[in-house]
Design an enzyme around this catalytic site. Structure first.
Site, PDB file in Angstrom:
ATOM      1  CG  ASN A  98      -1.617   1.331   1.426  1.00  0.00           C
ATOM      2  OD1 ASN A  98      -2.424   1.721   0.585  1.00  0.00           O
ATOM      3  ND2 ASN A  98      -1.296   2.054   2.499  1.00  0.00           N
ATOM      4  NE  ARG A 148     -10.985   1.568  -0.914  1.00  0.00           N
ATOM      5  CZ  ARG A 148     -12.245   1.271  -1.127  1.00  0.00           C
ATOM      6  NH1 ARG A 148     -13.034   2.120  -1.784  1.00  0.00           N
ATOM      7  NH2 ARG A 148     -12.748   0.140  -0.700  1.00  0.00           N
ATOM      8  CG  ASP A 157      -1.535   5.757  -0.214  1.00  0.00           C
ATOM      9  OD1 ASP A 157      -1.484   4.757   0.515  1.00  0.00           O
ATOM     10  OD2 ASP A 157      -2.475   6.003  -0.989  1.00  0.00           O
ATOM     11  NE  ARG A 185      -1.928  -9.124   7.996  1.00  0.00           N
ATOM     12  CZ  ARG A 185      -1.552  -7.839   8.085  1.00  0.00           C
ATOM     13  NH1 ARG A 185      -0.496  -7.389   7.416  1.00  0.00           N
ATOM     14  NH2 ARG A 185      -2.218  -7.003   8.857  1.00  0.00           N
ATOM     15  CG  ASP A 187       0.073  -4.141   5.935  1.00  0.00           C
ATOM     16  OD1 ASP A 187      -0.271  -4.485   7.082  1.00  0.00           O
ATOM     17  OD2 ASP A 187       0.459  -2.988   5.652  1.00  0.00           O
ATOM     18  CG  HIS A 191      -5.478   2.012   4.172  1.00  0.00           C
ATOM     19  ND1 HIS A 191      -6.065   3.139   4.704  1.00  0.00           N
ATOM     20  CD2 HIS A 191      -5.419   1.109   5.181  1.00  0.00           C
ATOM     21  CE1 HIS A 191      -6.319   2.937   5.996  1.00  0.00           C
ATOM     22  NE2 HIS A 191      -5.937   1.713   6.307  1.00  0.00           N
ATOM     23  CD  GLU A 224      -4.564  -4.649   8.393  1.00  0.00           C
ATOM     24  OE1 GLU A 224      -4.543  -4.285   9.563  1.00  0.00           O
ATOM     25  OE2 GLU A 224      -3.930  -4.029   7.492  1.00  0.00           O
ATOM     26  CG  ASN A 287      -3.851  -8.424  14.389  1.00  0.00           C
ATOM     27  OD1 ASN A 287      -3.762  -7.659  15.363  1.00  0.00           O
ATOM     28  ND2 ASN A 287      -4.183  -7.988  13.198  1.00  0.00           N
ATOM     29  NE  ARG A 326      -3.463 -14.353  11.641  1.00  0.00           N
ATOM     30  CZ  ARG A 326      -3.608 -13.140  11.094  1.00  0.00           C
ATOM     31  NH1 ARG A 326      -3.161 -12.890   9.877  1.00  0.00           N
ATOM     32  NH2 ARG A 326      -4.204 -12.179  11.771  1.00  0.00           N
TER      33      ARG A 326
HETATM   34  C1  AAO Z   1       4.687   4.005  12.542  1.00  0.00           C
HETATM   35  C2  AAO Z   1       4.435   4.900  13.733  1.00  0.00           C
HETATM   36  C3  AAO Z   1       3.593   6.086  13.329  1.00  0.00           C
HETATM   37  C4  AAO Z   1       4.281   6.845  12.200  1.00  0.00           C
HETATM   38  C5  AAO Z   1       4.548   5.897  11.045  1.00  0.00           C
HETATM   39  C6  AAO Z   1       5.329   6.548   9.909  1.00  0.00           C
HETATM   40  O1  AAO Z   1       3.778   4.145  14.757  1.00  0.00           O
HETATM   41  O2  AAO Z   1       3.432   6.950  14.454  1.00  0.00           O
HETATM   42  O3  AAO Z   1       3.449   7.887  11.738  1.00  0.00           O
HETATM   43  O4  AAO Z   1       5.293   4.775  11.525  1.00  0.00           O
HETATM   44  O5  AAO Z   1       6.552   6.958  10.369  1.00  0.00           O
HETATM   45  C7  AAO Z   1       2.397  -0.655  11.795  1.00  0.00           C
HETATM   46  C8  AAO Z   1       2.122   0.077  13.092  1.00  0.00           C
HETATM   47  C9  AAO Z   1       2.121   1.582  12.872  1.00  0.00           C
HETATM   48  C10 AAO Z   1       3.417   2.002  12.203  1.00  0.00           C
HETATM   49  C11 AAO Z   1       3.464   1.277  10.850  1.00  0.00           C
HETATM   50  C12 AAO Z   1       4.685   1.632  10.034  1.00  0.00           C
HETATM   51  O6  AAO Z   1       0.860  -0.321  13.604  1.00  0.00           O
HETATM   52  O7  AAO Z   1       2.014   2.206  14.149  1.00  0.00           O
HETATM   53  O8  AAO Z   1       3.481   3.418  12.045  1.00  0.00           O
HETATM   54  O9  AAO Z   1       3.516  -0.123  11.110  1.00  0.00           O
HETATM   55  O10 AAO Z   1       5.840   1.392  10.744  1.00  0.00           O
HETATM   56  C13 AAO Z   1      -5.213   1.086  10.440  1.00  0.00           C
HETATM   57  C14 AAO Z   1      -5.106   0.392   9.084  1.00  0.00           C
HETATM   58  C15 AAO Z   1      -4.493  -0.986   9.180  1.00  0.00           C
HETATM   59  C16 AAO Z   1      -3.225  -1.005  10.025  1.00  0.00           C
HETATM   60  C17 AAO Z   1      -3.571  -0.427  11.376  1.00  0.00           C
HETATM   61  C18 AAO Z   1      -2.360  -0.387  12.318  1.00  0.00           C
HETATM   62  O11 AAO Z   1      -6.380   0.345   8.481  1.00  0.00           O
HETATM   63  O12 AAO Z   1      -4.188  -1.381   7.860  1.00  0.00           O
HETATM   64  O13 AAO Z   1      -4.040   0.918  11.216  1.00  0.00           O
HETATM   65  N1  AAO Z   1      -2.653  -2.350  10.124  1.00  0.00           N
HETATM   66  C19 AAO Z   1      -1.570  -2.772   9.203  1.00  0.00           C
HETATM   67  C20 AAO Z   1      -0.522  -3.628   9.911  1.00  0.00           C
HETATM   68  C21 AAO Z   1       0.244  -2.760  10.873  1.00  0.00           C
HETATM   69  C22 AAO Z   1       1.010  -1.704  10.102  1.00  0.00           C
HETATM   70  C23 AAO Z   1       0.316  -1.205   8.896  1.00  0.00           C
HETATM   71  C24 AAO Z   1      -0.910  -1.694   8.486  1.00  0.00           C
HETATM   72  C25 AAO Z   1       1.046  -0.293   8.029  1.00  0.00           C
HETATM   73  O14 AAO Z   1      -1.119  -4.715  10.503  1.00  0.00           O
HETATM   74  O15 AAO Z   1       1.112  -3.504  11.688  1.00  0.00           O
HETATM   75  O16 AAO Z   1       1.254  -0.557  10.955  1.00  0.00           O
HETATM   76  O17 AAO Z   1       1.795  -1.119   7.146  1.00  0.00           O
HETATM   77  C26 AAO Z   1      -9.703   2.433  12.803  1.00  0.00           C
HETATM   78  C27 AAO Z   1      -9.768   1.924  11.384  1.00  0.00           C
HETATM   79  C28 AAO Z   1      -8.661   0.977  11.055  1.00  0.00           C
HETATM   80  C29 AAO Z   1      -7.325   1.556  11.458  1.00  0.00           C
HETATM   81  C30 AAO Z   1      -7.382   1.887  12.958  1.00  0.00           C
HETATM   82  C31 AAO Z   1      -6.060   2.449  13.482  1.00  0.00           C
HETATM   83  O18 AAO Z   1     -10.083   1.394  13.690  1.00  0.00           O
HETATM   84  O19 AAO Z   1     -10.983   1.254  11.181  1.00  0.00           O
HETATM   85  O20 AAO Z   1      -8.662   0.754   9.657  1.00  0.00           O
HETATM   86  O21 AAO Z   1      -6.313   0.579  11.210  1.00  0.00           O
HETATM   87  O22 AAO Z   1      -8.409   2.853  13.148  1.00  0.00           O
HETATM   88  O23 AAO Z   1      -5.767   3.641  12.848  1.00  0.00           O
HETATM   89  C32 AAO Z   1     -12.404   1.212  17.149  1.00  0.00           C
HETATM   90  C33 AAO Z   1     -13.080   1.341  15.813  1.00  0.00           C
HETATM   91  C34 AAO Z   1     -12.132   0.894  14.704  1.00  0.00           C
HETATM   92  C35 AAO Z   1     -10.961   1.786  14.747  1.00  0.00           C
HETATM   93  C36 AAO Z   1     -10.337   1.627  16.112  1.00  0.00           C
HETATM   94  C37 AAO Z   1      -9.137   2.498  16.322  1.00  0.00           C
HETATM   95  O24 AAO Z   1     -12.085  -0.144  17.441  1.00  0.00           O
HETATM   96  O25 AAO Z   1     -14.212   0.553  15.805  1.00  0.00           O
HETATM   97  O26 AAO Z   1     -12.732   0.967  13.438  1.00  0.00           O
HETATM   98  O27 AAO Z   1     -11.257   1.975  17.135  1.00  0.00           O
HETATM   99  O28 AAO Z   1      -9.511   3.835  16.204  1.00  0.00           O
END
Ligand code: AAO
Length: 476
Positions: A98, A148, A157, A185, A187, A191, A224, A287, A326
């Site tokens: 992404n 996206r 992006d 998977r 990731d 988006h 994801e 996870n 899983r």
């Molecule tokens: C790191 C630093 C950041 C910095 C960035 C760039 O932590 O501060 O800005 O580097 O320098 C992982 C880490 C990130 C990390 C990133 C890159 O988790 O912290 O950033 O590596 O190093 C969203 C996405 C989802 C993503 C998830 C973490 O949609 O795709 O955030 N997961 C994957 C991987 C993950 C990885 C990445 C993607 C990036 O599994 O390990 O990040 O490659 C809502 C949305 C979700 C969203 C969450 C969090 O969720 O629906 O889509 O996930 O917010 O932003 C309730 C709501 C629920 C909501 C949730 C949280 O539960 O019902 O909908 O609250 O608000």
């Protein structure tokens, strides 16, 4: 592309989060293969940006598409895939396409590649600013276009509508397929635009015949897409061409096994719960994100830290036919950023495993008796349906999987004690939770099923495990 291509009746994969390839290869041979695991999801394998302090999340910041990470280099990857396939365990790669890195200066990767992220310049691929969306932050999850076309957490992006980007992604994934993996998977699929992903997946080559896959097998795809029902992007937009990770699964089961809702409600699990159709879903209790407060799920997600109820929820996950399952396998942490156990030079320290107990900072949930025994249960139960449901109107439940397996769960402070219908043929069975068959002896409880399929089942409220499980693979 919804088929994982496990060998035989194997039914479960484990995410060996941050494990090194050499350790995974050994684990396939010594444990996962013999215990009936279907596959391993490995952490991202591409070259990533080195972030000071080496947090785990640096691996989600690609700087090139070379195969080289803290888990190992390409030859170690290849050796692992070959050895795991030989042990009947398939490999699935976490693919991050992404985005590339966030801003960093200097920006240097694990393989020595450099980049100028602020200019969106990644010469090792190569990608230039023309390959990316404009710089804007995702803040409104109601707006699917923003989700996206803008940047997730400042990660630059990629624009998957561009032919050059598509070609680079396909080349990368095909290169991995050639090495013998069974799938991916995806990731942050949420988006990316579904129409772009559809095109990219359709261009992927078939799985490798020389690695043992049938001719014309398409790579297994699970994406994801976090959709809890209240945002602009919908999981159903992605199910035409692959599975989607069903995040509601672990969220609801977390609530249930914490006692916030009664287990009896699980009677119609899967239907009427807003979950994806079973054949579209990949499921887990936790996870690598939500076990540490990233992603979605919040404080009720169960992890290894809540061991007793975690095992109970996992037993339910594995006993129930819904979805492709899983298992998470973690390292111990308190700081949610901290990376895997490592030497001062950043080299990951291997788990040391004695009598199924991992040390050196690793948890190895997959080596927990109650969990791997249920992995075997799932294989034995195959596709047989849930039958003989019983509950006490509250938190004590039991059901069978056709005539192949039976599970009882006691999630309350009262003992469970009674004659329950197991659905199994008459005979003596070994409870695989309290023990196992060793030699010809059951080291745990022996359960006697009578001619009418009933058995006396007892799970005291203070038992070590709130689960009892028997299946036709373990008679005593
Ligand atoms: C790191 C630093 C950041 C910095 C960035 C760039 O932590 O501060 O800005 O580097 O320098 C992982 C880490 C990130 C990390 C990133 C890159 O988790 O912290 O950033 O590596 O190093 C969203 C996405 C989802 C993503 C998830 C973490 O949609 O795709 O955030 N997961 C994957 C991987 C993950 C990885 C990445 C993607 C990036 O599994 O390990 O990040 O490659 C809502 C949305 C979700 C969203 C969450 C969090 O969720 O629906 O889509 O996930 O917010 O932003 C309730 C709501 C629920 C909501 C949730 C949280 O539960 O019902 O909908 O609250 O608000």
């Amino acid at each position: 592309q919804k088929h994982p291509y496990y060998v035989d009746d194997r039914g479960t994969m484990v995410h060996l989060f941050e494990w090194k390839f050499q350790d995974i290869a050994r684990e396939c041979e010594e444990f996962l293969g013999p215990m009936g695991f279907g596959g391993v999801q490995v952490s991202p394998i591409h070259e990533n940006l080195i972030i000071p302090g080496r947090p785990w999340y640096e691996r989600y910041q690609p700087i090139s598409m070379k195969i080289h990470s803290r888990s190992g280099n390409v030859s170690e990857f290849q050796d692992m895939v070959r050895r795991c396939n030989a042990a009947d365990v398939r490999i699935y790669v976490d693919v991050v396409v992404n985005h590339m890195t966030g801003d960093a200066n200097p920006a240097r990767g694990v393989d020595g590649s450099t980049a100028e992220p602020s200019l969106k310049s990644y010469p090792a691929v190569p990608f230039t600013s023309a390959d990316f969306h404009r710089t804007c932050a995702i803040s409104n999850y109601q707006n699917a276009t923003e989700v996206r076309d803008c940047e997730l957490s400042g990660l630059h992006d990629l624009d998957q509508s561009k032919e050059h980007v598509r070609a680079a992604i396909v080349e990368y994934m095909d290169r991995i397929t050639d090495l013998g993996v069974a799938g991916f998977r995806i990731d942050a699929a949420k988006h990316m635009w579904p129409q772009d992903l559809r095109i990219i997946y359709s261009r992927l080559k078939n799985l490798s015949v020389s690695a043992g896959f049938p001719r014309n097998s398409r790579p297994f795809i699970y994406q994801e897409v976090i959709d809890l029902g209240n945002e602009g992007v919908k999981k159903a937009e992605y199910t035409d061409f692959g599975r989607v990770i069903e995040f509601n699964f672990g969220i609801v089961l977390g609530n249930m096994f914490r006692g916030l809702e009664p287990l009896k409600d699980l009677k119609n699990w899967g239907n009427g719960w807003g979950l994806l159709p079973s054949g579209d879903a990949l499921v887990m209790i936790d996870n690598h994100d939500n076990q540490r407060g990233h992603g979605a799920g919040g404080a009720t997600i169960l992890t290894y830290k809540d061991a007793r109820i975690y095992k109970m929820a996992t037993a339910f996950e594995l006993a129930h036919p819904y979805g492709t399952t899983r298992i998470m396998s973690s390292y111990s942490f308190t700081d949610p950023s901290v990376g895997p156990p490592a030497d001062s030079d950043g080299t990951i320290i291997s788990p040391k495993i004695t009598n199924n107990v991992c040390t050196n900072g690793w948890i190895c949930e997959h080596r927990w008796h109650q969990i791997y025994q249920m992995v075997i249960f799932r294989n034995v139960a195959k596709r047989s349906p849930v039958e003989n449901w019983w509950d006490n109107g509250n938190n004590q439940i039991s059901f069978s999987r056709g005539r192949l397996g039976f599970i009882a769960i006691n999630g309350e402070t009262e003992d469970l004690r009674g004659n329950l219908t197991t659905g199994l043929p008459a005979g003596k069975y070994c409870d695989v939770i309290s023990g196992e068959v060793r030699g010809n002896k059951c080291t745990g409880k022996t359960i006697e099923v009578t001619e009418n399929g009933k058995a006396f089942i007892e799970i005291p409220a203070n038992a070590d495990d709130g689960v009892l499980a028997i299946h036709i693979g373990r008679t005593s």
